[in-house]
Design a protein around this motif. Sequence first.
Motif, short mmCIF file in Angstrom:
data_model
loop_
_atom_site.label_atom_id
_atom_site.label_comp_id
_atom_site.label_asym_id
_atom_site.label_seq_id
_atom_site.Cartn_x
_atom_site.Cartn_y
_atom_site.Cartn_z
N VAL A 1 40.44 43.75 30.22
CA VAL A 1 41.60 44.33 29.54
C VAL A 1 42.86 43.50 29.81
O VAL A 1 43.69 43.32 28.92
CB VAL A 1 41.81 45.79 29.98
CG1 VAL A 1 42.93 46.43 29.17
CG2 VAL A 1 40.54 46.59 29.80
N VAL A 2 42.97 42.98 31.03
CA VAL A 2 44.12 42.12 31.36
C VAL A 2 44.08 40.85 30.51
O VAL A 2 45.11 40.40 29.98
CB VAL A 2 44.12 41.78 32.86
CG1 VAL A 2 45.14 40.67 33.16
CG2 VAL A 2 44.43 43.02 33.70
N LYS A 3 42.89 40.25 30.39
CA LYS A 3 42.76 39.02 29.61
C LYS A 3 43.10 39.23 28.14
O LYS A 3 43.56 38.32 27.46
CB LYS A 3 41.34 38.47 29.75
CG LYS A 3 41.04 37.88 31.13
CD LYS A 3 39.58 37.46 31.26
CE LYS A 3 39.29 36.92 32.65
NZ LYS A 3 37.85 36.55 32.81
N GLY B 1 45.44 41.04 27.22
CA GLY B 1 46.87 41.27 27.16
C GLY B 1 47.26 42.72 26.96
O GLY B 1 48.40 43.01 26.59
N LEU B 2 46.32 43.66 27.22
CA LEU B 2 46.59 45.06 26.95
C LEU B 2 47.24 45.77 28.13
O LEU B 2 47.98 46.74 27.95
CB LEU B 2 45.29 45.78 26.58
CG LEU B 2 44.59 45.26 25.31
CD1 LEU B 2 43.26 45.95 25.11
CD2 LEU B 2 45.48 45.45 24.09
N ILE B 3 46.94 45.34 29.35
CA ILE B 3 47.54 45.95 30.54
C ILE B 3 47.83 44.88 31.59
O ILE B 3 47.35 43.75 31.49
CB ILE B 3 46.61 47.01 31.17
CG1 ILE B 3 45.34 46.35 31.73
CG2 ILE B 3 46.29 48.14 30.22
CD1 ILE B 3 44.50 47.29 32.58
N ASP B 4 48.61 45.27 32.59
CA ASP B 4 48.76 44.49 33.81
C ASP B 4 48.04 45.25 34.92
O ASP B 4 47.72 46.43 34.77
CB ASP B 4 50.25 44.31 34.17
CG ASP B 4 50.97 43.43 33.16
OD1 ASP B 4 50.36 42.44 32.71
OD2 ASP B 4 52.14 43.72 32.83
N ALA B 5 47.80 44.58 36.04
CA ALA B 5 47.04 45.23 37.10
C ALA B 5 47.60 44.89 38.47
O ALA B 5 48.04 43.77 38.72
CB ALA B 5 45.57 44.82 37.04
N VAL B 6 47.56 45.89 39.37
CA VAL B 6 47.81 45.70 40.78
C VAL B 6 46.50 46.03 41.48
O VAL B 6 45.91 47.09 41.23
CB VAL B 6 48.93 46.61 41.31
CG1 VAL B 6 49.14 46.38 42.80
CG2 VAL B 6 50.22 46.37 40.56
N LEU B 7 46.02 45.14 42.34
CA LEU B 7 44.72 45.30 42.97
C LEU B 7 44.93 45.70 44.43
O LEU B 7 45.54 44.96 45.20
CB LEU B 7 43.93 44.00 42.87
CG LEU B 7 43.85 43.39 41.46
CD1 LEU B 7 43.11 42.06 41.49
CD2 LEU B 7 43.20 44.37 40.49
N VAL B 8 44.41 46.86 44.80
CA VAL B 8 44.62 47.41 46.13
C VAL B 8 43.31 47.35 46.92
O VAL B 8 42.27 47.81 46.43
CB VAL B 8 45.13 48.86 46.07
CG1 VAL B 8 45.47 49.36 47.46
CG2 VAL B 8 46.33 48.98 45.14
N GLY B 9 43.37 46.79 48.13
CA GLY B 9 42.18 46.73 48.96
C GLY B 9 42.22 45.54 49.89
O GLY B 9 43.28 44.97 50.14
#
Length: 302
Positions: free
Chosen positions: A39-41, A43-51
């Motif tokens: 979905v990021v590729k 261009g539909l959303i941005d993401a924060v990755l937690v872990g």
Amino acid sequence: MVYKKFEELLALVDTKADKKTVALVRAEDDHALEAVAEVVKKGLIDAVLVGNREAIKKTAEKIGFSVTDDQIVDAEDSESAAAEGVKLIREGRADFLMKGKLETSQMLRPVVNKQTGLNKGGVMSHVSLTEVPAYHKMVLTTDGGMLPYPTLEQKKHIIENAVYVMNRLGYEEPKVCVLAASETPNPKMPESMEAAALKEMNQKGEIENCIVEGPISFDLAMVKEKAEIKGYESPCAGDADILIVPNIHAGNILGKCLIEMANSKMAGLIVGAQCPIVLTSRGASSEEKFNSLMLACIVSGK
């Protein structure tokens, strides 16, 4: 406004001006991160990755997803990762959450915290938007993943949560079918009595922006010809937008039957909190998680 396939929802997400951000909790999960990456590729959303930072980087490298250090919020275990995800929502740095490599109870514990969580004071419930090849449109089923044996009052909130989701999809007055084994209220079958009570609440204006029918069996809710044969007259018969199941067991069985035996596709969310939560089983496909992300994009925000 009626949707038949998830591809149509992708077009709807694409038209939204404000790009949303997902906080993927315990992002070191192949399927979840793969869905987010897709979905990021696009261009539909941005993401924060937690872990765990290093584990996330290794997982991202394995699936060919390029991430930077500022996209990662380091957390050493599931509990701290879930807490960091909730914090991102409260600080406005993310718009919705997604469950990665952790248990559902671990994901929800900080969400329902009365002091620092995301609970709005009502009922949180699970909704499944399903693309059923044999049906003429998508249908929302609830609750098959959150409340084991909902009370009448909880079922009222379950309906309101489901209607909110369908309103966000553009359905002005979705048709709600409260399922039971019989179309006649029977004191020996409490589910049928509650279905009748929910219909009465709707008629009195206590449940708004929808049409509630019940009790009604699954076949009459989904197949107009069956309703005609039995002489069951209702605008909802054969045209259900929302199916309300009696309990979590019925919802779980129905959902899995639609997927495994009817070649259906689905998206799952928890709604009723301050933001949607993408919560699919750890065995769910990347496609199901991708579909859930699309739905969350539409449902989240004002």
